[in-house]
Design a protein around this motif. Structure first.
Motif, mmCIF file in Angstrom:
data_model
loop_
_atom_site.group_PDB
_atom_site.id
_atom_site.type_symbol
_atom_site.label_atom_id
_atom_site.label_comp_id
_atom_site.label_asym_id
_atom_site.label_seq_id
_atom_site.Cartn_x
_atom_site.Cartn_y
_atom_site.Cartn_z
ATOM 1 N N LEU A 169 0.859 -1.176 0.000
ATOM 2 C CA LEU A 169 0.000 0.000 0.000
ATOM 3 C C LEU A 169 0.900 1.232 0.000
ATOM 4 N N ASP A 170 0.469 2.236 -0.764
ATOM 5 C CA ASP A 170 1.259 3.467 -0.810
ATOM 6 C C ASP A 170 1.104 4.185 0.535
ATOM 7 N N GLY A 174 5.607 9.279 7.447
ATOM 8 C CA GLY A 174 4.868 10.319 8.165
ATOM 9 C C GLY A 174 3.385 10.061 8.159
ATOM 10 N N MET A 175 2.895 9.313 7.149
ATOM 11 C CA MET A 175 1.469 9.007 7.124
ATOM 12 C C MET A 175 1.199 7.772 7.975
ATOM 13 N N SER A 176 0.006 7.701 8.442
ATOM 14 C CA SER A 176 -0.347 6.615 9.336
ATOM 15 C C SER A 176 -1.641 6.002 8.823
ATOM 16 N N ALA A 177 -1.759 4.696 8.932
ATOM 17 C CA ALA A 177 -2.966 4.053 8.411
ATOM 18 C C ALA A 177 -3.382 2.889 9.285
ATOM 19 N N GLY A 178 -4.648 2.599 9.249
ATOM 20 C CA GLY A 178 -5.191 1.454 9.977
ATOM 21 C C GLY A 178 -6.320 0.868 9.153
ATOM 22 N N TRP A 179 -6.442 -0.440 9.179
ATOM 23 C CA TRP A 179 -7.515 -1.118 8.442
ATOM 24 C C TRP A 179 -8.286 -1.966 9.431
ATOM 25 N N SER A 180 -9.582 -1.942 9.317
ATOM 26 C CA SER A 180 -10.380 -2.637 10.307
ATOM 27 C C SER A 180 -11.659 -3.119 9.656
ATOM 28 N N THR A 230 -8.096 -6.285 12.711
ATOM 29 C CA THR A 230 -7.462 -4.972 12.605
ATOM 30 C C THR A 230 -6.030 -5.128 12.119
ATOM 31 N N VAL A 231 -5.644 -4.300 11.170
ATOM 32 C CA VAL A 231 -4.254 -4.277 10.713
ATOM 33 C C VAL A 231 -3.770 -2.838 10.876
ATOM 34 N N ASP A 232 -2.699 -2.665 11.607
ATOM 35 C CA ASP A 232 -2.171 -1.312 11.774
ATOM 36 C C ASP A 232 -0.679 -1.356 12.066
ATOM 37 N N ARG A 233 -0.146 -0.248 12.594
ATOM 38 C CA ARG A 233 1.301 -0.141 12.808
ATOM 39 C C ARG A 233 1.809 -1.176 13.799
ATOM 40 N N ASP A 309 -12.181 -7.762 1.632
ATOM 41 C CA ASP A 309 -11.210 -6.701 1.378
ATOM 42 C C ASP A 309 -9.820 -7.085 1.914
ATOM 43 N N THR A 312 -6.460 -5.280 0.591
ATOM 44 C CA THR A 312 -6.069 -3.991 1.174
ATOM 45 C C THR A 312 -5.325 -4.206 2.491
#
Lengths: 330, 119
Positions: A169-170, A174-180, A230-233, A309, A312
């Motif tokens: 994933l792009d 500095g950017m932060s993302a979480g998928w749930s 949940t997928v995150d940092r 999904d 992603t």
């Protein structure tokens, strides 16, 4: 590309189904042959059940006994046939066939012996079942099982399906993302509720100690049947939607993830069922067949979780894993 | 759904989160009845303050897109259709454009009111 990722469960072929059906057909034929040879010399009723010391303690009519034998063999044979047709689990089919041979031969031999022991006896209560015959039944079952195992052919190697793409994933620095996302399995919810209900009924009518296992089992099934992935940092985690989110029943930190991908997962053929499944070299939460996240862990094992999904989620996990690795390297 | 935020952007984080959910409803990837992660959970995921997430969720609630239930997180309402979410996006664009022109909040509201009065 997606179709290439779809896993093809190892095929069993019609030959194996015939091999699996053979012992039941053979045993029914053998029983018919034995019956014809002794039919004129049988008492009425027959002694059909024996105590440990060999004394007869159960009796039934010849007709009833034969019908019972036939129904049992047909039901058990159909059961084995269905399991093999459904390929549950695909890699265990040869043992399933061996089990079918042992069961058919064991039952069949015991039925034939019962008829032979009854032959030439006028009073059924005088019929004896010598202990050696019990041992003989076990031995015949074992030999038949071994024969079935030989006929079933070589064990199917568990085919690990292609791992699938591992896109990124792009995620600029500095950017932060979480998928749930949540996923639930209505059949499992229903099963859990039935178990809980049965536990309550048993608890009220019989005693609470007996019902405890039903209640605990039901609670576990209900908790697993609806989860948030949940997928995150921090990695991937799975938590029940019914419990506070802090109580996670599976967490895989980023540094344990070698690579993440997504593919179609076949619950029955690959994992032999639904729920939290553990198989050689892999485990995971499989609430349905279809799209799922597949993690290749650093210890070489695979972890899967079926969820929509998934691509992603896998792409995000890869992006974070890359980030963690570059931080460690640099 | 995927939440991707940029703490370095001039857009407040809460607004970024609201825009993400709005966008997901607008493009049909999130449906009515779907449960979004609880504010605490999402805040922990993204490494941001829980009040930031709550601010974003509050906006969505005021737009009628989600319902906030105590302890049960946020649920996309039955009224939250893709068209409804796109309306929110259009409003966002209107506001951004007006701000670029240097209009005050009062003036932006006046623009909308004049438009409505014309009907």
């Amino acid at each position: 590309m997606k179709s290439a990722l779809r896993s093809a469960p190892p095929s069993i072929g019609p030959l194996r189904t015939w091999i699996a059906a053979l012992p039941f057909v053979a045993v029914i034929a053998a029983l018919a042959a034995v019956y014809t040879s002794v039919s004129g010399r049988l008492p009425e009723p027959l002694a059909t059940h024996f105590e440990a010391d060999g004394q007869a303690n159960g009796f039934s009519s010849t007709h009833g006994f034969l019908t019972g034998c036939l129904v049992l063999l047909l039901v058990v044979g159909t059961g084995f046939g269905l399991l093999i047709q459904l390929r549950v689990p695909a890699t265990g089919a040869h043992w399933l066939i061996a089990g079918g041979y042992a069961t058919a031969a064991g039952f069949g031999f015991a039925f034939c012996l019962t008829l032979l022991d009854n032959a030439d006896v006028t009073d059924a209560s005088a019929v004896r079942l010598p202990l050696w015959q019990v041992a003989a039944v076990l031995a015949v079952a074992l030999v038949a099982g071994a024969l079935g195992r030989l006929l079933a052919g070589p064990a199917l190697r568990p085919q690990h399906p292609a791992f699938g793409e591992a896109p990124r994933l792009d995620l600029p620095a500095g950017m932060s993302a979480g998928w749930s996302r949540t996923i639930s399995s209505p059949p499992l919810v229903a099963l859990g509720v039935v178990l809980l209900g049965a536990g309550l009924v048993v608890g009220i009518l019989i005693d609470w100690l007996t019902s405890a296992s039903l209640l605990v089992g039901g609670a576990v099934v209900v908790a697993v049947s609806s989860v948030r992935v949940t997928v995150d940092r921090r990695g991937l985690s799975i938590a029940s939607t019914l419990l506070p989110y802090r109580i996670r029943f599976r967490h895989i930190p980023l540094d344990r993830v070698a690579e993440a991908g997504s593919r179609q997962i076949a619950a029955l053929a690959e994992f032999g069922g639904w729920g939290y499944r553990v198989r050689a070299g892999r485990s995971g939460l499989v609430l349905r067949s279809g799209e799922g996240i597949v993690l290749r862990l650093t210890n070489g094992r695979e972890f899967v979780v079926t969820v929509d999904d998934a691509a992603t989620a896998a792409a995000l996990l890869n992006a974070y894993a890359d980030r963690a690795r570059s931080r460690q390297g640099g | 759904m995927l939440f991707r935020v940029d703490p370095g952007s001039s857009v407040p984080l809460g607004d970024q989160i609201a825009a993400l959910v709005r966008g997901a409803i607008a493009d049909g990837s999130v449906h009515a009845g779907e449960r979004l992660p609880a504010a605490r959970e999402l805040a922990a995921s993204l490494g941001v303050n829980v009040h930031t997430v709550l601010r974003g969720y509050q906006r969505l609630k005021e737009e009628g897109l989600i319902e906030l239930r105590r302890g049960r997180g946020a649920v996309v309402t039955g009224a939250a259709s893709p068209a409804r979410a796109r309306l929110g996006e259009t409003a966002e664009r209107l506001i951004a454009e007006a701000r670029n022109l240097g209009l005050s909040d009062e003036e932006i509201v006046t623009v909308v009111r004049v438009g409505l009065a014309g009907r």
